[in-house]
Design a protein around this motif. Structure first.
Motif, PDB file in Angstrom:
ATOM      1  N   VAL A   6       0.975  -1.274   0.047  1.00  0.00           N
ATOM      2  CA  VAL A   6       0.154   0.006  -0.046  1.00  0.00           C
ATOM      3  C   VAL A   6       0.913   1.180  -0.079  1.00  0.00           C
ATOM      4  O   VAL A   6       2.012   1.231   0.721  1.00  0.00           O
ATOM      5  CB  VAL A   6      -0.931   0.098   1.081  1.00  0.00           C
ATOM      6  CG1 VAL A   6      -1.474   1.177   1.388  1.00  0.00           C
ATOM      7  CG2 VAL A   6      -1.950  -1.332   1.251  1.00  0.00           C
ATOM      8  N   GLU A  15      -5.875   4.910   7.224  1.00  0.00           N
ATOM      9  CA  GLU A  15      -6.240   3.771   6.711  1.00  0.00           C
ATOM     10  C   GLU A  15      -7.031   3.899   5.368  1.00  0.00           C
ATOM     11  O   GLU A  15      -7.533   5.130   5.251  1.00  0.00           O
ATOM     12  CB  GLU A  15      -7.071   2.647   7.730  1.00  0.00           C
ATOM     13  CG  GLU A  15      -8.351   3.360   7.871  1.00  0.00           C
ATOM     14  CD  GLU A  15      -9.398   2.435   9.015  1.00  0.00           C
ATOM     15  OE1 GLU A  15      -8.471   1.620   9.602  1.00  0.00           O
ATOM     16  OE2 GLU A  15     -10.458   2.595   9.076  1.00  0.00           O
ATOM     17  N   LEU A  18      -9.498  -1.071  -0.079  1.00  0.00           N
ATOM     18  CA  LEU A  18      -9.052  -1.489  -1.324  1.00  0.00           C
ATOM     19  C   LEU A  18     -10.177  -1.596  -2.363  1.00  0.00           C
ATOM     20  O   LEU A  18     -11.279  -2.225  -1.984  1.00  0.00           O
ATOM     21  CB  LEU A  18      -8.557  -2.890  -1.265  1.00  0.00           C
ATOM     22  CG  LEU A  18      -8.008  -3.734  -2.424  1.00  0.00           C
ATOM     23  CD1 LEU A  18      -6.934  -2.867  -3.026  1.00  0.00           C
ATOM     24  CD2 LEU A  18      -7.513  -5.103  -1.912  1.00  0.00           C
ATOM     25  N   ILE A  38      -6.765   2.226  -3.969  1.00  0.00           N
ATOM     26  CA  ILE A  38      -7.040   2.080  -2.788  1.00  0.00           C
ATOM     27  C   ILE A  38      -7.748   3.658  -2.648  1.00  0.00           C
ATOM     28  O   ILE A  38      -6.998   4.766  -2.981  1.00  0.00           O
ATOM     29  CB  ILE A  38      -5.864   1.807  -1.899  1.00  0.00           C
ATOM     30  CG1 ILE A  38      -5.345   0.503  -2.010  1.00  0.00           C
ATOM     31  CG2 ILE A  38      -6.079   2.357  -0.367  1.00  0.00           C
ATOM     32  CD1 ILE A  38      -3.997   0.354  -1.433  1.00  0.00           C
ATOM     33  N   ARG A  60      -5.290  -9.250  -0.039  1.00  0.00           N
ATOM     34  CA  ARG A  60      -6.364  -8.337   0.444  1.00  0.00           C
ATOM     35  C   ARG A  60      -7.602  -8.575  -0.786  1.00  0.00           C
ATOM     36  O   ARG A  60      -7.272  -8.239  -1.903  1.00  0.00           O
ATOM     37  CB  ARG A  60      -6.178  -7.200   0.977  1.00  0.00           C
ATOM     38  CG  ARG A  60      -5.148  -6.921   2.083  1.00  0.00           C
ATOM     39  CD  ARG A  60      -6.174  -7.261   3.311  1.00  0.00           C
ATOM     40  NE  ARG A  60      -5.515  -7.078   4.465  1.00  0.00           N
ATOM     41  CZ  ARG A  60      -4.729  -8.033   5.220  1.00  0.00           C
ATOM     42  NH1 ARG A  60      -4.868  -9.259   4.664  1.00  0.00           N
ATOM     43  NH2 ARG A  60      -4.244  -7.612   6.264  1.00  0.00           N
ATOM     44  N   ASP A  64     -11.801  -4.667   1.537  1.00  0.00           N
ATOM     45  CA  ASP A  64     -11.118  -4.581   2.743  1.00  0.00           C
ATOM     46  C   ASP A  64     -10.345  -3.510   3.087  1.00  0.00           C
ATOM     47  O   ASP A  64      -9.739  -2.567   2.345  1.00  0.00           O
ATOM     48  CB  ASP A  64     -10.054  -5.768   2.529  1.00  0.00           C
ATOM     49  CG  ASP A  64     -10.411  -7.162   2.473  1.00  0.00           C
ATOM     50  OD1 ASP A  64     -11.709  -7.154   2.919  1.00  0.00           O
ATOM     51  OD2 ASP A  64      -9.810  -8.109   2.437  1.00  0.00           O
ATOM     52  N   VAL A  66      -7.166  -1.440   4.498  1.00  0.00           N
ATOM     53  CA  VAL A  66      -5.846  -1.594   4.610  1.00  0.00           C
ATOM     54  C   VAL A  66      -4.723  -0.507   5.108  1.00  0.00           C
ATOM     55  O   VAL A  66      -5.482   0.716   5.445  1.00  0.00           O
ATOM     56  CB  VAL A  66      -5.104  -1.841   2.978  1.00  0.00           C
ATOM     57  CG1 VAL A  66      -5.668  -3.016   2.361  1.00  0.00           C
ATOM     58  CG2 VAL A  66      -5.770  -0.463   2.200  1.00  0.00           C
ATOM     59  N   GLU A  70       1.123  -1.774   3.907  1.00  0.00           N
ATOM     60  CA  GLU A  70       0.922  -2.946   4.360  1.00  0.00           C
ATOM     61  C   GLU A  70       1.065  -3.870   3.004  1.00  0.00           C
ATOM     62  O   GLU A  70       0.697  -3.420   1.867  1.00  0.00           O
ATOM     63  CB  GLU A  70      -0.764  -3.157   4.620  1.00  0.00           C
ATOM     64  CG  GLU A  70      -1.237  -4.499   4.833  1.00  0.00           C
ATOM     65  CD  GLU A  70      -2.687  -4.632   5.381  1.00  0.00           C
ATOM     66  OE1 GLU A  70      -3.106  -5.699   5.335  1.00  0.00           O
ATOM     67  OE2 GLU A  70      -2.985  -3.542   5.612  1.00  0.00           O
ATOM     68  N   ILE A  72      -0.020  -6.167   0.149  1.00  0.00           N
ATOM     69  CA  ILE A  72      -1.419  -6.782  -0.274  1.00  0.00           C
ATOM     70  C   ILE A  72      -1.432  -7.632  -1.173  1.00  0.00           C
ATOM     71  O   ILE A  72      -2.319  -8.449  -1.922  1.00  0.00           O
ATOM     72  CB  ILE A  72      -2.283  -5.678  -0.693  1.00  0.00           C
ATOM     73  CG1 ILE A  72      -1.596  -4.639  -1.959  1.00  0.00           C
ATOM     74  CG2 ILE A  72      -2.668  -4.698   0.489  1.00  0.00           C
ATOM     75  CD1 ILE A  72      -2.500  -3.950  -2.362  1.00  0.00           C
TER      76      ILE A  72
END
Length: 429
Positions: A6, A15, A18, A38, A60, A64, A66, A70, A72
């Motif tokens: 990400v 945060e 996705l 995202i 992911r 979701d 994320v 992160e 993915i």
């Protein structure tokens, strides 16, 4: 194998969601190609491939939540064998595939029945619409159910009566636009509801729409917003455009529009009335010695306000080129946080959609916003005679805590006078 991460979020963003995968496991990927999108509460970010290769696996699912940086997914070398969900789940470097059991495919419920594994966003749509996950046609990578699948099923068109085929994932994103569009159900409260008498449809708000709602409500709760109106005879500005449009295009490669004239007029008025260019911070007033004007643009995802920096130093051609650049970036979904950060004053043009009059809401922490509207020929009194002229209503919403009514009215009158005699601002008179 290179990890797909990400992008780094800004400090104010914790945060994201996705939105969609543009590739599915096994598909070839070229360097710089978009793999996924995202959505944060401010912008939509693209996750691009750092090298050529093959998408090995995704960790992911669409819908979701994320976090910044992160992992993915995993990108392998071109032609590499695609890792199975079980193999990826067994790899301690990446952890289990979200939304699947360690064996992959489906999750077994306590009663022994198998049901497709669901992401949090999908579970919410399923629960709110009382859906049976086993009957939803899945189109996501590895046959998982995406949020779009669940929304489609809620509308009555997304159930599956047979085995699920491996199809490409449905993207939840469409490019932002500066003109009216037909939005998807996942992104608009005005989307058509399910058919049938007295039918209803519940669709989760996007992060951007949630953020817009929070900011607009916050400024209404905080600022003492008042709006003053005036009207502008646009005939002189129209005559100016008509006379110089061709040589302007020939020299600068861009058309002369009304927005650049309004930006220039607003900048001159901001110089004369510094309170309108200021902002409140607690018990302090911050006076800005620069003029950064935001131009509100309606997109399918909601209102975005890219910023024209240092408008006092920009020519009409510079302004038109910058606005055209922002429009192109908005249409392609390429506006960045830097494009929309800051700003000391804003302009919104509801006339593009036919608005005759409105009371725009301040873009906090700014203290004022100018509203433009459509141009309509109306009878007016001019030199003792009734004539037909192209008139536009203009509105200035302002924070009465900082700006008095007198200077708000004078600010708007100055804009009116400059537009009705544009030679004055072009000659710096």
């Amino acid at each position: 194998m290179p990890e797909i991460k990400v992008p780094v979020f800004s400090e104010s963003v914790s945060e994201g969601t996705l939105l969609s995968w543009h590739k599915k496991p096994g598909e070839a990927v070229k360097r710089g190609e978009v793999l996924a999108e995202i959505e944060t509460d401010k912008v939509v970010l693209e996750v691009t491939a750092l090298q050529d290769g093959t998408l090995q696996s995704t960790a992911r699912n669409e819908g979701d939540t994320v976090l910044s940086e992160e992992v993915i997914g995993v990108l392998g070398e071109a032609g590499a064998v695609v890792a199975t969900p079980a193999a990826v789940a067994a790899d301690p470097a990446h952890g289990p595939i979200v939304g699947e059991s360690s064996a992959g495919g489906t999750a077994v419920q306590p009663d022994g029945g198998a049901t497709p594994a669901l992401s949090p966003a999908v579970r919410r749509v399923v629960a709110e619409n009382n859906l049976n996950p086993a009957s939803i046609a899945a189109t996501g990578p590895r046959g998982n159910i995406t949020k779009a699948d669940a929304v489609s099923a809620a509308q009555g068109g997304g159930t599956d009566q047979g085995p699920q085929s491996a199809t490409a994932p449905i993207s939840l994103q469409t490019a932002p636009a500066t003109a009216p569009v037909t939005p998807s159900p996942a992104h608009s409260a005005s989307a058509p509801v399910a058919s049938g008498p007295r039918a209803e449809q519940r669709v989760p708000m996007t992060r951007i729409r949630q953020r817009i709602a929070e900011r607009l409500k916050d400024v209404q709760n905080t600022a003492a917003i008042l709006t003053t109106f005036n009207e502008v005879n646009m005939q002189p500005a129209m005559d100016l455009r008509r006379k110089y449009q061709d040589p302007f295009v020939a020299k600068h490669g861009v058309k002369l529009g009304f927005m650049s004239l309004f930006v220039r007029a607003a900048t001159e008025a901001l110089k004369a009335f510094p309170n309108v260019n200021a902002s409140i911070d607690g018990k302090d007033v911050i006076y800005h010695a620069y003029y950064d004007v935001g131009i509100a643009v309606a997109s399918e995802r909601g209102l975005v306000v890219p910023i024209l920096r240092d408008t006092d130093a920009l020519s009409l051609a510079d302004i038109e080129k910058a606005i055209g650049g922002f429009a192109g970036k908005a249409k392609a979904g390429k506006l960045t946080m830097e494009d929309m950060s800051g700003g000391t004053f804003s302009i919104t043009n509801g006339g593009t959609f036919g608005s005759m009059m409105s009371t725009p809401i301040i873009n906090a922490p700014q203290s004022a916003i100018l509203g433009m509207h459509n141009i309509i020929e109306r009878p007016i009194a001019q030199n003792g005679q009734v004539v037909i002229a192209p008139m536009m209503y203009v509105a200035l919403s302002y924070d009465h805590r900082l700006i008095d009514g007198k200077e708000a009215v004078q600010f708007l009158v100055m804009i009116k006078n400059l537009l009705e005699d544009p030679a004055r601002m072009l000659l710096d008179l």
